[in-house]
Design an enzyme around this catalytic site. Structure first.
Site, PDB file in Angstrom:
ATOM      1  N   SER A 140       6.018 -10.292  -6.379  1.00  0.00           N
ATOM      2  CA  SER A 140       6.399  -8.876  -6.455  1.00  0.00           C
ATOM      3  C   SER A 140       5.640  -8.230  -7.603  1.00  0.00           C
ATOM      4  O   SER A 140       5.194  -8.917  -8.529  1.00  0.00           O
ATOM      5  CB  SER A 140       7.911  -8.791  -6.719  1.00  0.00           C
ATOM      6  N   TYR A 153      15.269 -11.948 -11.584  1.00  0.00           N
ATOM      7  CA  TYR A 153      14.302 -11.625 -10.524  1.00  0.00           C
ATOM      8  C   TYR A 153      12.896 -11.540 -11.108  1.00  0.00           C
ATOM      9  O   TYR A 153      11.949 -12.136 -10.575  1.00  0.00           O
ATOM     10  CB  TYR A 153      14.679 -10.299  -9.865  1.00  0.00           C
TER      11      TYR A 153
END
Ligand code: NAD
Length: 253
Positions: A140, A153
């Site tokens: 990401s 995350y």
């Protein structure tokens, strides 16, 4: 690009980017073994294509037994694998580090990082037996630049880039390429739920307008980039962290 004859293992295949990747690859001639949660969506996907083109196995990829069973199915049904796409992931938001329990932290590491380790460990022998292949790990933009409230995350996505780069070195000898994709904002339930919680797209500098840089992507736009990395057109691409983010990381303000 054609994927005729390619056998691809896609995790998180029932929804979002994983599903778009499965749709794209099957449409272009690949056989896909999808694995992940969201079994009803997975079954609906499988029934659309039929077992000769796509098989879905409901699997919790944090469990070694589920990973093994899915990989055995790939061997039995397809006779091996040419590529692996690790798409499964979770995006827990809204807690600073001190507010995370051990369980919060461990769950995110287990799904976003350890499951990739397990899937790669189980599938590498199949790729090697094929004579080489390609692994694509979905990271990401959070690997490089992040937002408040997502410590676990952000840590996992940076780790996915490091893991992919390292594997590229160790497995070049087996003609196995390994790349990460730094995905920007994509219109899947993961982002749409997060945007709602953050006060809308504009609060994050994103737009739904199709002609703007740093707009929100359609999942199919990530699928085609993944397809490139799988394809023979990417034969010299390994150890890369490819940004597919509509210029999000290029933005200063
Ligand atoms: N949507 C975005 O904007 C965006 C941005 C950057 C990166 N990503 C990454 O893309 C990937 C796909 O996310 P998405 O946006 O398609 O969201 P999504 O929620 O639609 O997909 C996530 C998938 O992971 C599966 N999954 C979750 N836990 C699992 C487990 N324990 N075992 C097996 N499967 C499990 C779910 O069943 C689901 O199919 C994720 O790794 C995510 O971090 C998404």
């Amino acid at each position: 690009m054609t994927f005729a004859g390619k056998r691809v293992f896609v995790t998180g295949a029932a929804t979002g980017i994983g599903r778009a990747t499965a749709d794209y690859l099957v449409a272009e001639g690949a056989k896909v073994l999808g694995a992940g949660l969201d079994g009803d969506d997975g079954k609906a996907l499988a029934s659309r294509y039929g077992e000769s083109r796509l098989i879905f196995r409901e699997s919790d990829l944090t469990r070694e037994a589920d990973v093994q069973a899915a990989v055995v199915a790939a061997q039995e049904r397809f006779g091996g694998l040419d590529a692996v796409v690790n798409c499964a992931g979770i995006y827990p938001t809204g807690k600073r580090l001190e507010e995370l329990s051990d369980e919060d932290w461990d769950r995110t590491i287990a799904v976003n990082l350890t499951a990739i380790f397990r899937v790669c460990r189980a599938t590498l022998p199949l790729l090697r037996a094929t004579g080489g292949g390609s692994i694509v790990n979905i990271a990401s933009v959070h690997a490089d630049a992040t937002v408040p409230g997502v410590p676990a995350y952000a840590a996992t996505k940076a780790a996915v880039v490091g893991l992919s780069r390292q594997m590229a070195l160790d497995y070049a000898v087996d003609r196995i390429r390994v790349n990460a994709v730094l995905v920007g904002s994509v219109a899947t339930r993961m982002t749409l739920d997060g945007l709602e919680a953050a006060g809308g797209a504009e609060a994050l500098g994103l737009s739904f307008e199709p002609n703007r840089i740093a707009r929100i992507a359609n999942p199919s736009e990530i699928a085609t980039a993944i397809g490139f990395l799988i394809s023979d057109a990417a034969s010299f691409v390994t150890g890369s962290a490819m940004q597919v983010d509509g210029g999000l990381l290029a933005r200063l303000l």
